[in-house]
Design a protein around this motif. Structure first.
Motif, mmCIF file in Angstrom:
data_model
loop_
_atom_site.group_PDB
_atom_site.id
_atom_site.type_symbol
_atom_site.label_atom_id
_atom_site.label_comp_id
_atom_site.label_asym_id
_atom_site.label_seq_id
_atom_site.Cartn_x
_atom_site.Cartn_y
_atom_site.Cartn_z
ATOM 1 N N PHE A 10 -6.829 -15.891 -14.242
ATOM 2 C CA PHE A 10 -6.369 -15.210 -13.038
ATOM 3 C C PHE A 10 -7.400 -14.182 -12.578
ATOM 4 O O PHE A 10 -7.978 -13.454 -13.390
ATOM 5 N N ASP A 11 -7.569 -14.080 -11.274
ATOM 6 C CA ASP A 11 -8.200 -12.922 -10.650
ATOM 7 C C ASP A 11 -7.209 -11.762 -10.734
ATOM 8 O O ASP A 11 -5.998 -11.972 -10.908
ATOM 9 N N LEU A 12 -7.705 -10.535 -10.578
ATOM 10 C CA LEU A 12 -6.824 -9.364 -10.643
ATOM 11 C C LEU A 12 -6.503 -8.809 -9.262
ATOM 12 O O LEU A 12 -5.371 -8.889 -8.792
ATOM 13 N N ASP A 13 -7.505 -8.241 -8.570
ATOM 14 C CA ASP A 13 -7.261 -7.537 -7.303
ATOM 15 C C ASP A 13 -6.863 -8.504 -6.200
ATOM 16 O O ASP A 13 -7.592 -9.449 -5.881
ATOM 17 N N GLY A 14 -5.697 -8.258 -5.600
ATOM 18 C CA GLY A 14 -5.245 -9.101 -4.499
ATOM 19 C C GLY A 14 -4.549 -10.364 -4.957
ATOM 20 O O GLY A 14 -3.990 -11.091 -4.136
ATOM 21 N N THR A 15 -4.603 -10.640 -6.257
ATOM 22 C CA THR A 15 -3.924 -11.818 -6.805
ATOM 23 C C THR A 15 -2.747 -11.361 -7.657
ATOM 24 O O THR A 15 -1.594 -11.588 -7.308
ATOM 25 N N LEU A 16 -3.038 -10.716 -8.769
ATOM 26 C CA LEU A 16 -1.976 -10.186 -9.628
ATOM 27 C C LEU A 16 -1.478 -8.829 -9.146
ATOM 28 O O LEU A 16 -0.318 -8.472 -9.369
ATOM 29 N N THR A 17 -2.348 -8.053 -8.523
ATOM 30 C CA THR A 17 -1.966 -6.727 -8.032
ATOM 31 C C THR A 17 -1.966 -6.703 -6.515
ATOM 32 O O THR A 17 -2.655 -7.487 -5.857
ATOM 33 N N ASP A 18 -1.186 -5.781 -5.966
ATOM 34 C CA ASP A 18 -1.112 -5.617 -4.511
ATOM 35 C C ASP A 18 -2.195 -4.622 -4.086
ATOM 36 O O ASP A 18 -1.957 -3.416 -3.991
ATOM 37 N N HIS A 19 -3.393 -5.154 -3.860
ATOM 38 C CA HIS A 19 -4.529 -4.314 -3.492
ATOM 39 C C HIS A 19 -4.276 -3.603 -2.166
ATOM 40 O O HIS A 19 -4.638 -2.427 -2.004
ATOM 41 N N ASP A 20 -3.662 -4.275 -1.205
ATOM 42 C CA ASP A 20 -3.442 -3.678 0.119
ATOM 43 C C ASP A 20 -2.529 -2.462 0.038
ATOM 44 O O ASP A 20 -2.781 -1.450 0.694
ATOM 45 N N GLN A 21 -1.470 -2.558 -0.759
ATOM 46 C CA GLN A 21 -0.570 -1.403 -0.897
ATOM 47 C C GLN A 21 -1.273 -0.247 -1.582
ATOM 48 O O GLN A 21 -1.144 0.908 -1.160
ATOM 49 N N ALA A 22 -2.029 -0.553 -2.638
ATOM 50 C CA ALA A 22 -2.745 0.512 -3.342
ATOM 51 C C ALA A 22 -3.747 1.191 -2.421
ATOM 52 O O ALA A 22 -3.864 2.428 -2.414
ATOM 53 N N PHE A 23 -4.482 0.391 -1.635
ATOM 54 C CA PHE A 23 -5.455 0.989 -0.719
ATOM 55 C C PHE A 23 -4.751 1.815 0.358
ATOM 56 O O PHE A 23 -5.211 2.905 0.708
ATOM 57 N N GLY A 24 -3.641 1.304 0.880
ATOM 58 C CA GLY A 24 -2.911 2.048 1.905
ATOM 59 C C GLY A 24 -2.424 3.390 1.398
ATOM 60 O O GLY A 24 -2.521 4.409 2.102
ATOM 61 N N ASP A 25 -1.906 3.413 0.173
ATOM 62 C CA ASP A 25 -1.441 4.679 -0.406
ATOM 63 C C ASP A 25 -2.618 5.623 -0.651
ATOM 64 O O ASP A 25 -2.511 6.843 -0.432
ATOM 65 N N TRP A 26 -3.756 5.055 -1.125
ATOM 66 C CA TRP A 26 -4.941 5.889 -1.331
ATOM 67 C C TRP A 26 -5.427 6.464 -0.006
ATOM 68 O O TRP A 26 -5.769 7.659 0.083
ATOM 69 N N ALA A 27 -5.478 5.633 1.032
ATOM 70 C CA ALA A 27 -5.981 6.078 2.336
ATOM 71 C C ALA A 27 -5.126 7.210 2.897
ATOM 72 O O ALA A 27 -5.647 8.160 3.507
ATOM 73 N N LEU A 28 -3.816 7.140 2.694
ATOM 74 C CA LEU A 28 -2.927 8.201 3.168
ATOM 75 C C LEU A 28 -3.224 9.506 2.439
ATOM 76 O O LEU A 28 -3.296 10.577 3.057
ATOM 77 N N GLU A 29 -3.431 9.435 1.133
ATOM 78 C CA GLU A 29 -3.795 10.628 0.357
ATOM 79 C C GLU A 29 -5.142 11.183 0.810
ATOM 80 O O GLU A 29 -5.299 12.397 0.988
ATOM 81 N N ARG A 115 -9.072 -2.176 -16.330
ATOM 82 C CA ARG A 115 -8.104 -2.101 -17.426
ATOM 83 C C ARG A 115 -6.981 -1.121 -17.104
ATOM 84 O O ARG A 115 -5.822 -1.335 -17.503
ATOM 85 N N LEU A 116 -7.298 -0.067 -16.366
ATOM 86 C CA LEU A 116 -6.255 0.867 -15.937
ATOM 87 C C LEU A 116 -5.270 0.172 -15.003
ATOM 88 O O LEU A 116 -4.052 0.366 -15.113
ATOM 89 N N LYS A 117 -5.778 -0.648 -14.084
ATOM 90 C CA LYS A 117 -4.887 -1.397 -13.193
ATOM 91 C C LYS A 117 -3.951 -2.303 -13.984
ATOM 92 O O LYS A 117 -2.749 -2.383 -13.690
ATOM 93 N N LEU A 118 -4.495 -3.007 -14.965
ATOM 94 C CA LEU A 118 -3.656 -3.877 -15.785
ATOM 95 C C LEU A 118 -2.560 -3.073 -16.490
ATOM 96 O O LEU A 118 -1.400 -3.513 -16.554
ATOM 97 N N ASP A 119 -2.912 -1.897 -17.002
ATOM 98 C CA ASP A 119 -1.923 -1.057 -17.689
ATOM 99 C C ASP A 119 -0.852 -0.549 -16.718
ATOM 100 O O ASP A 119 0.346 -0.631 -16.995
#
Length: 224
Positions: A10-29, A115-119
């Protein structure tokens, strides 16, 4: 131990994790921390695939923000901390494991952040192997990363394997270069004639799991 009969990488970013949501929350901060309009941050993100170029554009316009390297270091960890936990993905991976699939991750990025994302996403225990480009000096689509994962999982000439990911130019192209079948997580995107052609296309990772659970695949040997 006998070699695994079937492997999913498996790929991680955008496949197993919701990269768009994480980026959106980061951008707001980030917008709140530095007083940069949110729409300006999102516009810059649309223009740049390389993160250092994205930060360089913002720093050129907003000189009060820290250096590009400092911004990248902060972004790498904070965006990983903001990855959402998706129990439905963990449940799907558990079903694949129970069905006899051996699971691995092949991802680009820094070992610390990935690895932090996986955790954070509750995914670490789902995988028997994690291969991260930052540990090896090559990035997907280089086939060596896929071969490293297969070797770590104990694949041999009898093993069947498939790569699942959302990027045609890295996940699908890299999987093909490594001699694997591929499942493309397309989202709402469409493929052009110039893009590598995946073996299967599905809109989301949960659909990929259902596909792999429901079909008796005639996959090519992983080490053909």
């Amino acid at each position: 131990m006998p070699a695994p009969a079937r492997i999913i990488l498996f790929d991680l970013d955008g496949t197993l994790t919701d990269h768009d949501q994480a980026f959106g929350d980061w951008a707001l901060e980030f917008s709140g921390d530095y007083g940069i309009p949110l729409d300006r941050i999102l516009e810059a993100d649309q223009r740049h695939t390389a993160r250092h170029e994205f930060f360089h554009e913002l720093r050129t316009e907003f000189r009060h923000v820290p250096s590009v390297l400092s911004l990248m270091d902060d972004y790498r960890i904070r965006s990983a901390e903001l990855v959402p936990y998706r129990p439905e993905v963990c449940e799907a991976l558990g079903r694949l494991n129970a069905d006899g699939w051996t699971l691995g991750v092949v991802t680009n990025g820094s070992p610390e952040a990935q690895r932090l994302k996986l955790d954070i996403a509750g995914l670490t225990s789902c995988f028997a192997s994690v291969v991260i480009s930052g540990s090896f000096g090559v990035r997907k689509p280089h086939p060596d990363l896929f071969h490293l994962a297969l070797d770590d999982l104990g694949a041999d000439a009898s093993t069947r394997a498939v790569m699942v990911g959302d990027m045609l130019d890295t996940d699908v192209a890299g999987g093909i270069a490594a001699g694997l079948d591929t499942v493309w997580i397309s989202g709402t995107r469409s493929r052009t004639a110039q893009d590598p052609e995946p073996t299967y296309t599905v809109p989301a990772v949960l659909d990929a799991a259902e596909l792999l659970l429901s079909e008796d695949f005639a996959l090519r040997p992983a080490l053909a």
